[in-house]
Design an enzyme around this catalytic site. Structure first.
Site, PDB file in Angstrom:
ATOM      1  N   CYS A   1       0.899  -1.200   0.256  1.00 39.71           N
ATOM      2  CA  CYS A   1       0.099   0.094   0.000  1.00 39.71           C
ATOM      3  C   CYS A   1       0.930   1.218  -0.048  1.00 39.71           C
ATOM      4  O   CYS A   1       0.569   2.130  -0.682  1.00 39.71           O
ATOM      5  CB  CYS A   1      -0.951   0.046   1.180  1.00 39.71           C
ATOM      6  SG  CYS A   1      -2.013   1.397   1.444  1.00 39.71           S
TER       7      CYS A   1
ATOM      8  N   CYS B   1      -5.786  -3.900   6.990  1.00 39.26           N
ATOM      9  CA  CYS B   1      -7.052  -3.164   7.091  1.00 39.26           C
ATOM     10  C   CYS B   1      -8.495  -3.716   6.454  1.00 39.26           C
ATOM     11  O   CYS B   1      -9.351  -3.336   6.797  1.00 39.26           O
ATOM     12  CB  CYS B   1      -6.569  -1.623   6.659  1.00 39.26           C
ATOM     13  SG  CYS B   1      -6.520  -1.758   4.856  1.00 39.26           S
TER      14      CYS B   1
END
Length: 358
Positions: free
Chosen positions: A101, A198
């Site tokens: 990410c 997440c």
């Protein structure tokens, strides 16, 4: 300096943004919408990026008196992070989605858009330090080793680091940071830290992968290729795993067995003693460099997990890959993980682990 502050809705990014405002920068806050169904991305203190997180980030921006926007990166996140995560497990590797990410979203897509809009830099609440003494900035571990996040930043390039700000690099403790947030009137001062991946807020990685890869029953075998159990999907296992194997045939010596390897083609999981997990050399592919590209061989430290130990090693550039010889043997290093290399506390670069040898 015009700075785009990535605000997750947590205390770290809120204080990082506040420090930049106090330093006199022209700061704009931005929250990244990474899911089409953001209410699914948090469960208690797990996960992040929910609607509630966006609202917390907006309130922090209001307290600081700065402009605030929500940017939708859900499609790119799904393609570059979530799909990559699933594909790596399908290939029998163990990826680090937070590192991916940072590489693909926070310091590539966001930075690219920010620069196009006239911003000079992107700031985050990561715990790491930048030294700008020389022409090119150098990335260092955070002052507090327990909070250090330089590992997940190790894939950043010199060009990206030149446009980064990490205001929390000198923070000594989370207690200190929360007290600062409270003094600044930020309502997230007592907000729990997020944990786990997440986009898997339940923490059930195996269930998440089963939903996308399906269950495919196969054999668990020992090093002699004898069947000692069954699995319902090799993607539910990682190299070095000890628990949850549910073996039907006990080891002859009565000692625990660990996952030694995954074979997606044969659909098997190989188990054996801990001694078979010994790793002395690592081959890394797709190397990246935080400063200038390295050549030849050098002595340094290698870290293969976000909170793992930095291990002394000799690192050599061979063609387009790295050959890493550890001073002391390590255990349970899985292909797909990142090998981030250091010179003391300075980050030199990173590579993806392709193979290990004893």
């Amino acid at each position: 300096m015009r700075i785009l502050a990535a605000m997750s809705g947590g205390v770290d990014s809120a204080v990082a943004t506040a420090r930049l405002v106090e330093a006199g920068h022209d700061v704009t806050g931005v929250h990244l919408a990474l899911s089409r169904n953001p209410e699914l991305y948090r469960s208690g203190s797990r996960g992040c990026c929910s609607i509630a997180d966006a609202n917390d980030a907006r309130r922090a921006a209001d307290v600081l008196g700065i402009p605030f926007y929500v940017w939708d990166f859900s499609e790119r996140f799904a393609a570059d992070v979530v799909a990559d995560f699933v594909a790596e497990y399908a290939a029998g590797r163990t990826p680090n989605p937070c590192l991916r990410c940072n590489e693909k979203i926070k310091f590539a897509a966001v930075l690219e858009r920010g620069v196009a809009l006239g911003f000079d830099a992107v700031a985050t609440g990561h715990y790491a330090r930048l030294d700008r003494t020389d022409e090119d900035p150098s990335l260092y571990r955070a002052a507090e080793p327990a909070k250090d996040q330089s590992y997940v930043l190790g894939v950043l390039t010199a060009a990206q680091l030149a446009r980064c700000e990490f205001p929390l690099g000198e923070v000594q403790s989370k207690t200190e940071l929360r007290a600062e947030a409270a003094e600044r009137g930020l309502l997230v001062a007592d907000k729990p830290d997020s944990h786990d991946i997440c986009f898997i807020p339940t923490g059930d990685t195996a269930g998440f992968l089963n939903d996308r890869l399906g269950e495919r029953v196969g054999d668990i075998v020992n090093e002699a290729d004898e069947v000692v159990g069954a699995h319902r999907g090799y993607h539910q296992f990682t190299v070095g795993q000890r628990h949850g194997l549910h073996l039907s045939v006990p080891a002859g010596d009565g000692r625990p067995r660990y996952v030694l390897g995954l074979d997606p083609v044969a659909n098997t999981v190989t188990v054996g003693p801990k001694s078979s997990l010994v790793v002395r050399t690592i081959t890394g592919i797709r190397p990246t460099w935080t400063e200038r590209p390295q050549t030849g061989s050098w002595r340094g430290l290698v870290q293969v997990r976000a909170h793992g130990e930095a291990m002394p090693a000799t690192i050599s550039v061979v063609a387009d890959q790295l050959e890493i010889a550890l001073d002391e043997p390590a255990f349970g290093i899985a292909p797909g993980q990142a090998a981030v290399h250091y010179d003391g506390d300075r980050v030199v670069g990173a590579a993806t682990i392709a193979a290990t040898n004893s």
